[in-house]
Design an enzyme around this catalytic site. Structure first.
Site, PDB file in Angstrom:
ATOM      1  CD  GLU A 297      -2.685   1.220   2.580  1.00  0.00           C
ATOM      2  OE1 GLU A 297      -3.108   0.112   2.967  1.00  0.00           O
ATOM      3  OE2 GLU A 297      -2.952   2.297   3.156  1.00  0.00           O
TER       4      GLU A 297
ATOM      5  CD  GLU B  86      -3.530   7.192   5.321  1.00  0.00           C
ATOM      6  OE1 GLU B  86      -4.554   6.587   5.672  1.00  0.00           O
ATOM      7  OE2 GLU B  86      -2.381   6.869   5.651  1.00  0.00           O
TER       8      GLU B  86
END
Length: 369
Positions: A252, A257
């Site tokens: 990932e 974020e």
């Protein structure tokens, strides 16, 4: 006798003339006085600078204008490079080093008598990588639903396989226009409080899985983020082999974020077999961005066979480059797909009880190789 008197008179006249000059120093009429330049000003214009591109359009071109009173020629140099001179005071220069860098510009002004003054100015310039070509993009120019040939959706709350999407999230993902649409040149992902399919919140998660998957390149996403306790917007990627090997073996890459409860911090991260989720040495780069919700920023990933570099507005913020690259530390030699979403809540933070609705706006997504 007469000759002697004339001699005395001549001596006296000579002494009188000598004394009459006093102590004043009279310069010869053909000696020029020093001319000193004054009021030196320097203006630096970076080509293509605007609110969206504060450090230029990536061409690296600057124009420098120098002026001073009493000057008849000018000089210009970058850092410790050789000085360039002309009589106009206007210079053009092109930077070639990729990325965003700060440089010192030194300006000189010269007079006709050879006297000079100088000053310096700092300038920040962005230069786009010249060896990459745009291979895939969506600039969201057509109002309505996102382009179905480019984007698919995750639908639901993750159940029964991974309820809460593995993080205790509270939203139910949909593909309704209430939660996702293209409007006025922007992709809008809308997270809201509403009762829907047994959940109290809805949002959207778009992905390019099975539509566009790639290995290596640069990803640029220009976005303005939502704010508020409980919001969790993300721009990220997963290995295209996730259905075969599972997570985190697929790898990932979290390009961006943001958690509303940690308002000014934007995060980048990697998740692998060697380190995923909440492990003590999770590979995370954090950057303070105070205007994340009021201004657009370009969140980028530069991915090659050696490392992952995470950038904001062209500035390098974090690099993942493990010394040992194997199946546990480096799953990033296989294709990945893009994901855009806004989650709400998590197993380690709550949602503001007064929350009603937020929007993440995305101007474009571009992939270069």
């Amino acid at each position: 006798m007469i000759k002697k008197m004339l001699y005395v008179l001549n001596i006296g006249l000579w002494l009188l003339l000598s004394c009459s000059g006093g102590s004043d120093d009279v310069s010869p009429p053909d000696t020029p006085k020093d001319i000193i330049p004054t009021n030196l000003t320097v203006t630096v214009d970076v080509l293509g600078t605007d609110t969206n591109n504060p450090n230029g359009d990536g061409s690296g071109v600057i124009t420098v204008s120098i002026h001073a009173d009493n000057a008849d020629s000018y000089g210009f140099k970058v850092e410790s490079q050789q000085e360039v001179k002309n009589t106009t005071g206007v210079f053009e220069y092109t930077f070639t080093e990729g990325g965003t860098h700060e440089y010192v510009i030194t300006a000189f002004a010269y007079s006709s008598t050879g006297n000079e003054i100088s000053t310096f100015k700092k300038v920040t310039v962005y230069v786009a990588s010249n060896d990459l070509q745009l291979v895939w993009s969506d600039e969201f120019d057509t109002d309505g639903a996102p382009n179905a040939s480019k984007w698919g959706y995750d639908i639901g709350n993750g159940c029964p396989d991974i309820c809460g999407w593995g993080n205790g999230e509270k939203q139910y993902y949909t593909n309704r226009s209430d939660n996702v649409k293209v409007e006025n040149g922007m992709l809008k992902i809308i997270a809201k409080k509403e009762d829907y399919q047994g959940s109290e919140y809805t949002s959207a998660r778009l992905l390019t899985k099975d539509k566009y998957e790639f290995t290596y390149g640069r990803v640029d996403v220009r976005a303005k983020l939502p704010s508020g306790q409980g919001t969790w917007p993300a721009i990220w990627m997963l290995g295209a082999n996730i259905d075969e090997v599972g997570w985190p073996e697929c790898g990932e890459i979290d390009i961006m974020e943001h958690w509303g409860h940690n308002a000014t911090v934007v995060s980048s991260a990697t998740h692998t077999l060697s380190c995923s989720g909440g492990c003590e040495n999770t590979k995370v780069g954090e950057t303070v961005v105070t205007d994340y919700a009021s201004e657009f920023h370009v969140y980028s990933l530069v991915w090659n066979e050696d490392q992952l570099q995470f950038l904001i507005d062209g500035d390098l913020k974090y690099t993942y480059n493990p010394a040992t690259k194997n199946v546990t530390t480096w799953p990033y030699n296989k294709s990945q797909f893009l994901i855009l979403n806004v989650a709400l809540g998590g197993s380690w933070f709550t949602i503001d009880p007064n929350f009603s609705e937020v929007v993440m706006e995305i101007d474009y997504v571009k992939v270069y190789q």
